[in-house]
Design an enzyme around this catalytic site. Structure first.
Site, PDB file in Angstrom:
ATOM      1  N   GLU A  18      49.580  73.222  53.531  1.00 34.16           N
ATOM      2  CA  GLU A  18      49.682  71.905  54.167  1.00 34.16           C
ATOM      3  C   GLU A  18      49.745  72.049  55.684  1.00 34.16           C
ATOM      4  OE1 GLU A  18      48.614  69.217  52.580  1.00 34.16           O
ATOM      5  OE2 GLU A  18      50.179  69.526  51.073  1.00 34.16           O
ATOM      6  N   GLY A  63      47.598  54.593  50.180  1.00 30.28           N
ATOM      7  CA  GLY A  63      48.667  55.006  51.084  1.00 30.28           C
ATOM      8  C   GLY A  63      49.658  55.967  50.447  1.00 30.28           C
ATOM      9  N   GLY A  98      49.030  59.214  49.980  1.00 31.34           N
ATOM     10  CA  GLY A  98      48.766  60.589  50.401  1.00 31.34           C
ATOM     11  C   GLY A  98      47.833  61.313  49.437  1.00 31.34           C
ATOM     12  N   SER A 155      44.586  60.607  49.471  1.00 35.57           N
ATOM     13  CA  SER A 155      43.288  60.502  50.145  1.00 35.57           C
ATOM     14  C   SER A 155      42.386  59.392  49.634  1.00 35.57           C
ATOM     15  CB  SER A 155      42.527  61.825  50.042  1.00 35.57           C
ATOM     16  OG  SER A 155      43.056  62.705  50.941  1.00 35.57           O
ATOM     17  N   ASP A 165      40.596  67.087  53.103  1.00 33.72           N
ATOM     18  CA  ASP A 165      40.433  65.974  52.168  1.00 33.72           C
ATOM     19  C   ASP A 165      38.958  65.733  51.856  1.00 33.72           C
ATOM     20  OD1 ASP A 165      43.099  65.851  52.624  1.00 33.72           O
ATOM     21  OD2 ASP A 165      43.051  64.014  53.809  1.00 33.72           O
TER      22      ASP A 165
HETATM   23  C1  GLA Z   1      46.044  64.868  55.744  1.00 34.60           C
HETATM   24  C2  GLA Z   1      44.794  65.263  56.514  1.00 34.60           C
HETATM   25  C3  GLA Z   1      44.325  66.668  56.123  1.00 34.60           C
HETATM   26  C4  GLA Z   1      45.462  67.676  56.210  1.00 34.60           C
HETATM   27  C5  GLA Z   1      46.719  67.149  55.498  1.00 34.60           C
HETATM   28  C6  GLA Z   1      47.906  68.036  55.707  1.00 34.60           C
HETATM   29  O1  GLA Z   1      45.763  64.743  54.380  1.00 34.60           O
HETATM   30  O2  GLA Z   1      43.763  64.330  56.277  1.00 34.60           O
HETATM   31  O3  GLA Z   1      43.255  67.052  56.940  1.00 34.60           O
HETATM   32  O4  GLA Z   1      45.741  68.018  57.531  1.00 34.60           O
HETATM   33  O5  GLA Z   1      47.060  65.848  55.928  1.00 34.60           O
HETATM   34  O6  GLA Z   1      47.717  69.260  55.093  1.00 34.60           O
END
Ligand code: GLA
Length: 392
Positions: A33, A124, A126, A128, A174
């Site tokens: 991450e 929202g 996380g 994506s 992502d």
């Molecule tokens: C978001 C961003 C990714 C990555 C993550 C953290 O999802 O879009 O590019 O940086 O946070 O790992």
């Protein structure tokens, strides 16, 4: 889903002789991450949850879009010759940004499209949902127009849309994992070179569980950009003596020898997270290959703690959820996933204890935060694509 999309399309845009259907997944990151924009490794997988789109071509250079997830916002419409970000367009800015990038790259999409979207990724959280709508749009344009852009280039194009049009300085994880996902596999991606390998994730008797804190991710974008600049500042300090292009070129040992070069204590901790997380990610892939799941679980916990203490992106809710999971005998590993500041955890859980895991972790979380978490057992699916008749 296809029937719903078709019905909505007919209702919004009338009959169409040729309607084509597309899908792009959401993603969950197992480990790695905040390493992608530091030239490190990530280890995400594409989900079976995702965004669907039904699209048909027009001939007048206009794009009309409608989302079943935002029905109250009605149809969004724009001209391909005048694409501009507009706050009031909300969700539609993501696909608009993708159209703009195709045009910017010199591809001729001038005819226009009617598109209906519908997604089952919680927004929202996380997972994506934004990269997912970007990629489903990118595949739709690419296939309808027969441009032949590769899945890797589609990922890069969608990332540029997010960076330049939306203004979130995200890395490539992502868009890449959503574009190139593979059924039953996680992807080890080197974000510096974009070399990657698939790693099977079908562990007998284990489930992949996503738990949503249901905490709104306020200020997430600005804090995300702030973390990026803190890493950038740590890198500039290190480059006074070291010839490196990215933080993740350093091993943990090399970093320990040079960390005094970083002036600011906060930036030093940010860099330490990125570098140790990159090492954990490379180890995690091997543990998974060798079926050393307990060891993998320990790395997931260490990852969470580093994101909490050094990177400071977890917060009360994510910590409460991960800590509750660590206490449960069914959990092999658990950590926050994605950018942080709210959103989801990912856990590997023994199937026979799944119900009790969900019940007990949820109860402890609710007691600590007053919020009810939502749990999903995640399927790992394929990447962004046009749907074939067999998939309808
Ligand atoms: C978001 C961003 C990714 C990555 C993550 C953290 O999802 O879009 O590019 O940086 O946070 O790992």
């Amino acid at each position: 889903m296809i029937d719903t999309l078709r019905a909505a399309f007919h209702q919004q845009f009338g009959d169409q002789e040729e309607l084509r259907y597309f899908f792009a997944p959401g993603r969950v990151n197992l480990i790695g991450e905040h390493t992608d924009y530091n030239g490190g490794h990530v280890f995400p997988c594409a989900l079976t949850l995702g965004t669907y789109a039904a699209g048909a071509r027009r001939s007048d250079g206009r794009v009309r879009m409608y989302s079943l997830n935002f029905e109250e916002e009605g149809v969004k419409e724009f001209d391909l010759f005048e694409i501009a970000f507009s706050k009031s367009d909300g969700w539609a800015n993501y696909p608009k940004g993708v159209f703009q990038q195709f045009i910017e790259a010199g591809m001729d999409v001038k005819e226009g499209f009617d598109i209906v979207y519908a997604g089952n990724i919680p927004n929202g959280a996380g997972l994506s949902s934004s990269a997912s709508i970007e990629l489903v749009t990118a595949v739709l344009i690419n296939e309808w127009s027969s441009f032949g852009v590769t899945q890797i280039d589609l990922a890069l194009l969608a990332q540029r849309a997010e960076n330049e049009f939306i203004g979130v300085n995200c890395g490539i994880m992502d868009q890449f994992s959503i574009s190139l996902g593979k059924d039953g596999h996680a992807i080890l991606l080197n974000c510096d070179t974009l070399s990657f390998e698939y790693s099977p994730f079908r562990q007998e008797g284990l489930a992949l569980v996503i738990a949503n804190t249901n905490k709104k991710r306020t200020l997430a974008d600005s804090k995300y950009n702030e973390r990026r600049s803190e890493c950038q500042s740590a890198l500039s300090d290190l480059r006074k003596e070291l010839d490196i292009g990215h933080l993740c070129e350093l091993t943990e040992d090399e970093f320990a020898k040079h960390d005094h070069l970083i002036q600011d204590e906060t930036c030093r901790r940010r860099a330490r997270h990125a570098i140790t997380e990159n090492e954990r990610t490379m180890k995690a892939v091997n543990f998974l290959k060798d079926d050393k799941m307990e060891e993998l679980g320990a790395l997931m916990k260490a990852s969470h703690l580093s994101l909490k203490n050094d990177y400071e992106v977890t917060g009360l809710e994510l910590d409460a959820l991960a800590e509750a999971a660590w206490q449960h005998p069914g959990a092999i590993g658990s950590r926050m996933t994605g950018a942080g500041f709210g959103g989801c955890t990912v856990s590997i859980v023994k199937e026979e204890l799944l119900d009790s895991f969900i019940e007990e972790t949820g109860a402890i979380y609710q007691e600590k935060t007053g919020i009810q978490a939502s749990f999903y057992t995640a399927g790992i699916g394929g990447g962004a694509r046009e749907l074939t008749k067999e998939e309808f």
